[in-house]
Design a protein around this motif. Structure first.
Motif: not given
Length: 213
Positions: A55-60, A62-76, A142-147
Motif C-alpha cells: 500500500p501507499a507509504f511515507a518514510f524518512l 537517510q537524507d532526512s527527506t520524506m519518500i513515498s511509493e511515488k518515488n518508486f513509480e514505474h520501477q522494479i 533508499q534507507f528509511v526509518t519510521g514509527t
C-alpha cells in the motif's frame, strides 16, 4: 472471493521455487492473497483479479527527506528489513544486496529500499553514515526509518517477520528476505539474503521481471 496464494514467510523461500531460468519469456508468480470481483461490461460479466500489493507509504530517508511509493513509480525494486547495529544476519544480507545494487547502479528501471526496524536508534544521520560505509552513494538505494507501527505494519505487507525482542542479539528479531516488487508494487519473489544460491536466483529473476516489464 479469495484464493490461498498467501505464502507467509518462512514458507516464502524465493524465486528459485517458481522461476525457470531456461526460458526468457517465463513470468514470475504474483505472491500473496488475491481477490476476484465481478463486473458487467456491455451486458457481459467480466472477472477482475485484485492482487496483493504494497500500500501507499511515507518514510524518512537517510537524507532526512520524506519518500513515498511515488518515488518508486514505474520501477522494479528490491526491499528488505534490517537495523544498522544488527550483529547477526544483516551484514551478510546487506553485502549481498550491495552486489545487486552495484550491478544495476545507474539503471533507472530498478531501485532498492531498506527499512530499519530499530525505530529508536536508526535516525536519518545514522542511516546516512551506514549507507556511506556500505558503499551506497546514490538515491537509487533508499534507507528509511519510521514509527514502530508504520515500519512493522509495512513489514507485514511485504510478508516479512519483524519483532522487537530483548532476548535476541541486538534486541530485534527479523527475517533476512530480499523481496522483489514489480511496477505495481506486487510481490514477485523473496530470497534469503544470507544464502548465496537464493541471491544468485534474485539476479536471474530480476532479468526475467525486466523482460516481462
Amino acid at each position: 472471493m479469495k484464493c490461498s496464494h498467501y505464502l507467509y514467510v518462512p514458507l516464502l523461500i524465493g524465486g528459485a521455487l517458481f522461476s525457470c531460468t531456461s526460458k526468457t519469456d517465463r513470468k514470475l508468480p504474483i505472491i500473496g492473497e488475491r481477490e476476484t470481483k465481478q463486473r458487467v461490461v456491455d451486458g457481459e460479466t467480466v472477472i477482475d483479479t485484485l492482487y496483493h500489493h504494497i500500500p501507499a507509504f511515507a518514510f524518512l530517508n537517510q537524507d532526512s527527506t520524506m519518500i513515498s511509493e511515488k518515488n518508486f513509480e514505474h520501477q522494479i525494486y528490491v526491499a528488505n528489513f534490517f537495523f544498522t547495529h544488527c550483529p547477526s544476519i544483516c551484514p551478510t544480507m546487506q553485502r549481498n544486496l550491495l552486489k545487486v545494487y552495484q550491478k544495476y547502479k545507474g539503471d533507472e528501471r530498478i531501485s532498492f529500499l531498506s527499512h530499519s526496524i530499530d525505530f529508536k536508534y536508526d535516525s536519518p544521520s545514522v542511516l546516512k553514515s551506514y549507507a556511506t560505509k556500505l558503499g551506497v552513494d546514490s538515491e537509487q538505494w533508499q534507507f528509511v526509518t519510521g514509527t514502530k507501527k508504520d515500519i512493522y505494519g509495512i513489514a507485514e505487507k511485504y510478508l516479512v517477520y519483524t519483532k522487537e525482542d530483548a532476548s535476541v542479539p541486538g534486541g530485534y528479531d527479523h527475517q533476512g528476505y530480499l523481496v522483489l516488487l514489480d511496477q505495481q508494487r506486487r510481490i514477485r519473489g523473496a530470497y534469503d539474503g544470507t544464502n548465496d544460491e537464493q541471491v544468485a536466483q534474485l539476479f536471474i529473476d530480476l532479468e526475467i521481471l525486466l523482460n516481462e516489464s
